[in-house]
Each structure stands twice: as structure tokens, then as C-alpha cells.
Design a protein around this motif. Structure first.
Motif, PDB file in Angstrom:
ATOM      1  N   TYR A  18      -7.819 -13.118  55.783  1.00 53.39           N
ATOM      2  CA  TYR A  18      -9.057 -13.894  55.160  1.00 53.39           C
ATOM      3  C   TYR A  18     -10.237 -12.939  54.859  1.00 53.39           C
ATOM      4  O   TYR A  18     -10.909 -12.685  53.965  1.00 53.39           O
ATOM      5  N   GLY A  53     -13.407 -27.830  53.485  1.00 55.30           N
ATOM      6  CA  GLY A  53     -13.032 -26.628  53.151  1.00 55.30           C
ATOM      7  C   GLY A  53     -13.421 -25.487  54.053  1.00 55.30           C
ATOM      8  O   GLY A  53     -13.953 -24.559  53.790  1.00 55.30           O
ATOM      9  N   GLY A  55     -11.810 -23.494  55.935  1.00 55.15           N
ATOM     10  CA  GLY A  55     -11.373 -22.292  55.969  1.00 55.15           C
ATOM     11  C   GLY A  55     -11.144 -21.781  57.548  1.00 55.15           C
ATOM     12  O   GLY A  55     -10.804 -22.724  58.360  1.00 55.15           O
ATOM     13  N   ASP A  74      -9.727 -29.069  55.486  1.00 53.87           N
ATOM     14  CA  ASP A  74      -8.892 -28.271  54.515  1.00 53.87           C
ATOM     15  C   ASP A  74      -7.463 -28.450  54.504  1.00 53.87           C
ATOM     16  O   ASP A  74      -6.844 -29.056  54.968  1.00 53.87           O
ATOM     17  N   MET A 101      -9.772 -32.200  49.409  1.00 57.23           N
ATOM     18  CA  MET A 101     -11.339 -32.386  49.489  1.00 57.23           C
ATOM     19  C   MET A 101     -11.758 -33.885  48.806  1.00 57.23           C
ATOM     20  O   MET A 101     -12.616 -34.316  49.044  1.00 57.23           O
ATOM     21  N   VAL A 117     -18.982 -25.000  51.750  1.00 54.48           N
ATOM     22  CA  VAL A 117     -19.096 -23.412  51.644  1.00 54.48           C
ATOM     23  C   VAL A 117     -18.086 -22.693  50.955  1.00 54.48           C
ATOM     24  O   VAL A 117     -17.000 -22.432  51.551  1.00 54.48           O
TER      25      VAL A 117
HETATM   26  C1  LIG Z   1     -13.208 -19.155  50.238  1.00 52.52           C
HETATM   27  S1  LIG Z   1     -12.904 -20.260  51.405  1.00 52.52           S
HETATM   28  C2  LIG Z   1     -14.300 -20.820  52.354  1.00 52.52           C
HETATM   29  C3  LIG Z   1     -13.851 -21.102  53.830  1.00 52.52           C
HETATM   30  C4  LIG Z   1     -15.088 -21.495  54.691  1.00 52.52           C
HETATM   31  N1  LIG Z   1     -15.810 -22.588  54.149  1.00 52.52           N
HETATM   32  C5  LIG Z   1     -15.960 -20.291  54.654  1.00 52.52           C
HETATM   33  O1  LIG Z   1     -17.164 -20.317  54.123  1.00 52.52           O
HETATM   34  O2  LIG Z   1     -15.792 -19.401  55.582  1.00 52.52           O
HETATM   35  C6  LIG Z   1     -12.150 -21.676  50.529  1.00 52.52           C
HETATM   36  C7  LIG Z   1     -11.509 -22.813  51.519  1.00 52.52           C
HETATM   37  O3  LIG Z   1     -11.526 -23.839  50.799  1.00 52.52           O
HETATM   38  C8  LIG Z   1     -10.392 -24.582  50.943  1.00 52.52           C
HETATM   39  N2  LIG Z   1     -10.041 -25.337  49.752  1.00 52.52           N
HETATM   40  C9  LIG Z   1     -10.092 -25.030  48.640  1.00 52.52           C
HETATM   41  N3  LIG Z   1     -10.007 -25.901  47.687  1.00 52.52           N
HETATM   42  C10 LIG Z   1      -9.638 -27.103  48.552  1.00 52.52           C
HETATM   43  C11 LIG Z   1      -9.441 -28.306  48.284  1.00 52.52           C
HETATM   44  N4  LIG Z   1      -9.176 -28.894  47.015  1.00 52.52           N
HETATM   45  N5  LIG Z   1      -9.313 -29.307  49.351  1.00 52.52           N
HETATM   46  C12 LIG Z   1      -9.483 -29.027  50.646  1.00 52.52           C
HETATM   47  N6  LIG Z   1      -9.557 -27.445  50.749  1.00 52.52           N
HETATM   48  C13 LIG Z   1      -9.723 -26.637  49.683  1.00 52.52           C
HETATM   49  C14 LIG Z   1      -9.365 -23.215  51.023  1.00 52.52           C
HETATM   50  O4  LIG Z   1      -8.028 -23.637  51.651  1.00 52.52           O
HETATM   51  C15 LIG Z   1      -9.980 -22.443  51.795  1.00 52.52           C
HETATM   52  O5  LIG Z   1      -9.633 -22.400  53.144  1.00 52.52           O
END
Ligand SMILES: C[S@@+](CC[C@H](N)C(=O)[O-])C[C@H]1O[C@@H](n2cnc3c(N)ncnc32)[C@H](O)[C@@H]1O
Length: 257
Positions: A18, A53, A55, A74, A101, A117
Motif C-alpha cells: 500500500y 474505507g 485502509g 473497509d 461502505m 479519505v
Molecule cells: C486509497 S485507500 C485509502 C485508505 C485510507 N482511507 C487512507 O487514506 O489511508 C481506499 C480504501 O477504501 C477501501 N474501499 C474502496 N471502496 C470501498 C467500498 N465500496 N466499501 C468499503 N471499502 C472500500 C479500499 O479497500 C481501501 O482500503
């Protein structure tokens, strides 16, 4: 509807690398207006917050202890594993929810603060609309939704700087366009519809007008936009050479029903 089963698997695969693969809105050196927003909001020891989300959990240490109840959601199990690990002993103070989500029915009216975020990235905008409505319904009266979304216009800004750099080095306009498109990875984007595809993950990238539009459509009556600003560094092609120019950005927002 977008098949989130497929996307959660791809996001889980991305969890291992990541930090190498994604820009981090929480990294030191990045200007992130959400810190000040959270500081202004958080009633020490009170309230309920959800990091949607979450992460690998970069925000969670800032939430634990400031809010009475902290949810970390997540749909990618490997992300939640990393988030728990980051928190160590403090993980016991967080309720982890492994699910997409838009499934927030059990949190209706339960949150003072919802945060998302760089996670409102579902490539199917119907799912984005459904998710935004679900988030609005989680908020108690006086509640607030804070977030950051990836900016598609920042990619065009980067493209412009790359074009100018190539022209300055003596390239013809055609060569400069080719070089800028290559370094800004245009092959991975659909600019018309704001999408980015990389290693099986499909993400929506945003224009500010779409952010205002979708938040209003989901019932947020007050929306203020801002920018998370990223310094030009080695992680961005050409970065160090653009040091004298305004920084790149993602869009941040503070939304209230
Ligand atoms: C770019 S990462 C950002 C993680 C964290 N918010 C950060 O800023 O460090 C996007 C995260 O959103 C989660 N995600 C994306 N779409 C999602 C959904 N529909 N439902 C739940 N989680 C989701 C992904 O698994 C990932 O962990």
C-alpha cells in the motif's frame, strides 16, 4: 451495479504494498485541512466517529481516545489486518467492520462524524450515490461528513507541467504530448468519465463540480471544498523539477445535511 466482491479482492491484494502504491494524504509534509477540521470538531472523550474505507488505518490513531466510539470500516480484509496491526493494543478500542461502505443501515443516526479519505472511489456512480445517501443517514443532528477524494483535474495540471518541461527541453508539440501522456500515465485513465484503472483496482477520480453535485444529491445541504496539497517529490514523475510551482492536490470536503 459494480461488483464490489471483485474490487474488495483487488484492494486486499494492494494492501501488502500500500505505502509504495498510493499517495498518502496523512503523510508528513502533506497539507491536509482535515486535521484542523477534526481538531475543531472533536469533543474530547465524546461522540462516535467512523473511518469509512479506513485502509491500513493511517487516520485511526488520531481518532482513538478523541471519540468515545470509533468504527473502522473497509471491505478489504487485508486492509483491516494492517489497520489492527498499526493500532496494536489500541485495536481493542475500535469496532472493525468488514463490509462495503453502502451497508450502513445499523449505524443510522449513530454517528457524530463520518470520514472517508480517498475511499469514495467506486467506479459505478450509482454505488457512489447510494453510499453517500447511506453516509448522510448515519449522521446524528449536528453531525458532519469529512472526506478527501482523488482529483482528476490535478492529473491534467501535472500533464501541463510535463508538457512545458518537454517543450523546454526542445521537444516538438507532438513529442511533448507523447512524453507528458506517458509520464502522467494517461493510458490508465478515462478522463471523460473520471476513472483510473491500476492492477485490477478501478477508481473514480473527481472534478470539484461532481463532488458538489453528488453530495447535494445525497442530501448534504452545506458543502465546503478544500484541497489536500502534496509537495512535488520523487514519488511523482518530474516532481523535483516542479518545486517552484503550486503543489498538486486532492479535493477535501466538509459536508453537513
Ligand atoms: C486509497 S485507500 C485509502 C485508505 C485510507 N482511507 C487512507 O487514506 O489511508 C481506499 C480504501 O477504501 C477501501 N474501499 C474502496 N471502496 C470501498 C467500498 N465500496 N466499501 C468499503 N471499502 C472500500 C479500499 O479497500 C481501501 O482500503
Amino acid at each position: 451495479m459494480n461488483n464490489h466482491q471483485d474490487q474488495d479482492r483487488h484492494w486486499s491484494l494492494a494492501a501488502v504494498r500500500y505505502d509504495e502504491l498510493f499517495l498518502d494524504a496523512f503523510q508528513s509534509g502533506v497539507e491536509n485541512p482535515l486535521w484542523a477540521e477534526l481538531d475543531a470538531l472533536a469533543d474530547p472523550g465524546g461522540g462516535a466517529v467512523a473511518d469509512l474505507g479506513c485502509g491500513t488505518g493511517a487516520l485511526l490513531p488520531r481518532l482513538v481516545g478523541r471519540f468515545q466510539k470509533v468504527y473502522a470500516l473497509d471491505f478489504a480484509p487485508a486492509m483491516l489486518v494492517k489497520a489492527r496491526k498499526r493500532l496494536g493494543k489500541e485495536a481493542g478500542r475500535v469496532t472493525f467492520l468488514e463490509r462495503p461502505m453502502h451497508e450502513l443501515g445499523d449505524l443510522a443516526g449513530a454517528l457524530d462524524v463520518a470520514v472517508a479519505v480517498n475511499s469514495l472511489v467506486m467506479p459505478d456512480v450509482r454505488l457512489i450515490d447510494q453510499t453517500l445517501r447511506a453516509i448522510r443517514e448515519t449522521l446524528r443532528p449536528g453531525g458532519v461528513f469529512l472526506g478527501v477524494v482523488p482529483s482528476i483535474d490535478a492529473i491534467l495540471y501535472h500533464t501541463m507541467l510535463l508538457m512545458d518541461r518537454a517543450l523546454g527541453q526542445g521537444a516538438s508539440p507532438v513529442e511533448a504530448e507523447r512524453s507528458a501522456a506517458f509520464h502522467a500515465e494517461h493510458a490508465l485513465y478515462d478522463f471523460a468519465f473520471g476513472r483510473f484503472r491500476f492492477q485490477g483496482i478501478e477508481q473514480k477520480f473527481w472534478h470539484p463540480f461532481e463532488l458538489r453535485h453528488r453530495l447535494a444529491k445525497a442530501g448534504f445541504g452545506s458543502v465546503e471544498l478544500g484541497q489536500v496539497r502534496y509537495p512535488w517529490d520523487e514519488s511523482i514523475p518530474g516532481g523535483p523539477e516542479f518545486a517552484g510551482h503550486p503543489w498538486s492536490w486532492d479535493w477535501s470536503f466538509v459536508a453537513r445535511p
